[in-house]
Design a protein around this motif. Sequence first.
Motif, short mmCIF file in Angstrom:
data_model
loop_
_atom_site.label_atom_id
_atom_site.label_comp_id
_atom_site.label_asym_id
_atom_site.label_seq_id
_atom_site.Cartn_x
_atom_site.Cartn_y
_atom_site.Cartn_z
N SER A 18 0.84 -1.21 0.00
CA SER A 18 0.00 0.00 0.00
C SER A 18 0.87 1.26 0.00
O SER A 18 0.52 2.27 -0.62
CB SER A 18 -0.98 0.00 1.18
OG SER A 18 -0.30 0.02 2.41
N HIS A 19 2.02 1.19 0.67
CA HIS A 19 2.92 2.36 0.65
C HIS A 19 3.55 2.53 -0.74
O HIS A 19 3.78 3.65 -1.19
CB HIS A 19 4.01 2.21 1.72
CG HIS A 19 3.47 2.34 3.12
ND1 HIS A 19 3.32 3.56 3.75
CD2 HIS A 19 3.00 1.43 4.00
CE1 HIS A 19 2.81 3.38 4.96
NE2 HIS A 19 2.61 2.09 5.14
N ARG A 22 0.82 3.92 -3.09
CA ARG A 22 0.59 5.34 -2.81
C ARG A 22 1.72 6.20 -3.38
O ARG A 22 1.49 7.21 -4.03
CB ARG A 22 0.49 5.57 -1.30
CG ARG A 22 0.29 7.06 -0.92
CD ARG A 22 0.07 7.25 0.57
NE ARG A 22 -1.14 6.61 1.03
CZ ARG A 22 -1.20 5.43 1.63
NH1 ARG A 22 -0.09 4.77 1.92
NH2 ARG A 22 -2.34 4.90 1.98
N THR A 26 1.02 8.72 -6.66
CA THR A 26 1.07 10.17 -6.46
C THR A 26 2.30 10.79 -7.13
O THR A 26 2.21 11.85 -7.74
CB THR A 26 1.07 10.54 -4.95
OG1 THR A 26 1.92 9.65 -4.27
CG2 THR A 26 -0.30 10.46 -4.35
N LEU A 48 -5.75 2.21 1.35
CA LEU A 48 -5.53 3.07 0.18
C LEU A 48 -6.67 4.05 -0.06
O LEU A 48 -6.80 4.59 -1.16
CB LEU A 48 -5.33 2.18 -1.06
CG LEU A 48 -4.02 1.40 -1.06
CD1 LEU A 48 -4.06 0.27 -2.08
CD2 LEU A 48 -2.84 2.34 -1.36
N ASP A 50 -7.14 7.05 0.64
CA ASP A 50 -6.77 8.40 0.20
C ASP A 50 -6.42 8.49 -1.27
O ASP A 50 -6.40 9.58 -1.84
CB ASP A 50 -5.60 8.94 1.06
CG ASP A 50 -4.42 7.98 1.10
OD1 ASP A 50 -4.65 6.75 1.10
OD2 ASP A 50 -3.26 8.45 1.11
N ILE A 51 -6.14 7.37 -1.93
CA ILE A 51 -5.76 7.49 -3.35
C ILE A 51 -6.72 6.77 -4.30
O ILE A 51 -6.53 6.77 -5.51
CB ILE A 51 -4.32 6.96 -3.60
CG1 ILE A 51 -4.22 5.46 -3.31
CG2 ILE A 51 -3.27 7.73 -2.84
CD1 ILE A 51 -3.44 4.79 -4.40
N TYR A 57 -5.06 5.21 -11.15
CA TYR A 57 -5.02 4.06 -10.24
C TYR A 57 -6.20 3.13 -10.49
O TYR A 57 -7.35 3.57 -10.60
CB TYR A 57 -5.06 4.56 -8.79
CG TYR A 57 -5.28 3.45 -7.78
CD1 TYR A 57 -4.28 2.53 -7.49
CD2 TYR A 57 -6.51 3.29 -7.11
CE1 TYR A 57 -4.48 1.49 -6.58
CE2 TYR A 57 -6.72 2.28 -6.20
CZ TYR A 57 -5.70 1.37 -5.94
OH TYR A 57 -5.90 0.36 -5.05
#
Length: 380
Positions: A18-19, A22, A26, A48, A50-51, A57
Motif C-alpha cells: 500500500s505504501h 501510494r 502520487t 488506500l 486516500d488514493i 489508479y
Amino acid sequence: MEFKRNILITGGAGFIGSHVVRLFATKYPDYRIVNLDKLTYAGNLANLKDIEGKTNYTFVKADICDFDKMMALMSQYRIDGIIHLAAESHVDRSIKDPFTFARTNVMGTLSLLQAAKLYWESLPEKYDGKRFYHISTDEVYGALELTAPEGVESPFTTKASSLEHHQAYGREFFTETTKYDPHSPYSASKASSDHFVRAFHDTYGMPTIVTNCSNNYGPYQFPEKLIPLFINNIRHRKPLPVYGKGENVRDWLYVEDHARAIDTIFHNGKTADTYNIGGFNEWKNIDLIKVIIKTVDRMLGNPEGYSLGLITYVTDRQGHDLRYAIDSRKIQRELGWEPSLQFEEGIEKTVRWYLDNQEWLDLVTSGEYQTYYDKMYGNR
Ligand code: NAD
Ligand code: TYD
C-alpha cells in the motif's frame, strides 16, 4: 488516456504494497498503476482510501495463482513493469500452514513470471523497456550469530555508526553474496521464488531484479507482526507475548524508506542484479519492546513503566532465527539510497499512527473489513 508506463503492483492492498502503490500513484501521475490483490486476511483496501479516486489508479481483485487471469491482465493493461509484493508474509502462519505459503509464494510467483514471459515475448519489442521486480526478504539468508559481549547495549545510534559499532564486535552481516540458507517455511518459499525469478532471467533473458529487505515497520501493518501487535495489546491492557527470552535480533526499517528504495531500484537498478535493503538498525526484541512500552505509555499519559508488567515470556517460536542484519552499503554506494529516518523518529510516528487510528486497528482485528470488501468485490 495514454500512459507513459503501465505498472502492475501485486499485493498492493497489504502493508508494504500500500505504501508502494501510494508513492507511485502520487509521484508518477503519468504512470498507470494497476494494484492486483487477492484481498486475503492481510489485504485491506482501507489502506488506500486516500488514493482510490486517482485517475491513474486501478484495483483488480485477483489471485496471482490464476495464470489465465494473469495472462489476460498483462495484455488488457499492456503491462510493461511489474513490482511483485503479493505473498503470504507471516512466519508463525507458515509454521502452521506451509502449503498456503508454497502455493502463493512459489506457484503464484511462477504463474506471474510465466504470464509476463508469454506476453512480453509476444510483443515486437519483446523484453525491451520491461522490468520484473521481485520483492524479497533477508530471511532467505538464514540466521546470524549474536556475538556481542555481555552488557553491550542495542545500538540506538545513527545508521552510519551502527555498522562500525557491530563490526567492532566482529559481527557479521548479510550481503548480496551471502549463501541462501532459509529455515522457516516462509523463508523457504521466498527463497524458492527468488530462484525462479533469477531462473527466468538466466533462461529466457527476462529483465528481472530482486531485492532482499530487513523487517519493516510503520502504518498499516497487520497487527499479527510484533510492533503493531504490541502497540494494540498495550492499548487494550493485554499480555505481550515475548517468544523465548526476547534475545532475538531484527534490523528494522521504516516502511516508507523501503518504498523509496523500491522506487529507486525500479527506475535505476541494474537488470539481473540484487540489492540488500536495511536500516543498520538492529534491536534485541526485548529492548525494542521496552522502547514500544515506554513510547505508548508516554503518549497515553501513563506513568513510566506502567505497562512493563504486561510482558509475558512464552514458548519460543519453532526454529526461531537468532539474528538478521543487512549490509545495505551496495544500494547506498551505487544508487545513493539510504534510510531517511532515525529509529527514534520512526517509532514515534508509528506509535502515534496506531494510537490515532484505533478505528483501523479495530476493523482489522475484528475482521469486519473483509465482510465489507466482500460485498464490493465478491466472496473469496
Ligand atoms: P502483507 O501480508 O501485509 O501483504 C501481502 C499482500 O499480498 C496482501 O494484500 C494479500 O492480500 C496479498 N496476497 C496474498 N496472497 C495473494 C495471492 N495469492 N494473490 C494476490 N494477492 C495476494 O505483506 P507485507 O509485509 O506487505 O510484505 C509484502 C512483500 O514484502 C512480501 O513479498 C514479503 O515477503 C516482502 N517483505 C516483507 C517484509 C516485512 O517486514 N513485512 C520484509 C521484507 C520483505
Ligand atoms: P515478526 O514481526 O513476526 O517478524 P519476523 O518473524 O518476520 O522477523 O517478529 C519479529 C520478532 O519478534 C521475531 O524475533 C519474533 C518476535 N515475536 C515475539 O516475540 N512475539 C510475538 O508475538 C511476535 C509476533 C513476534
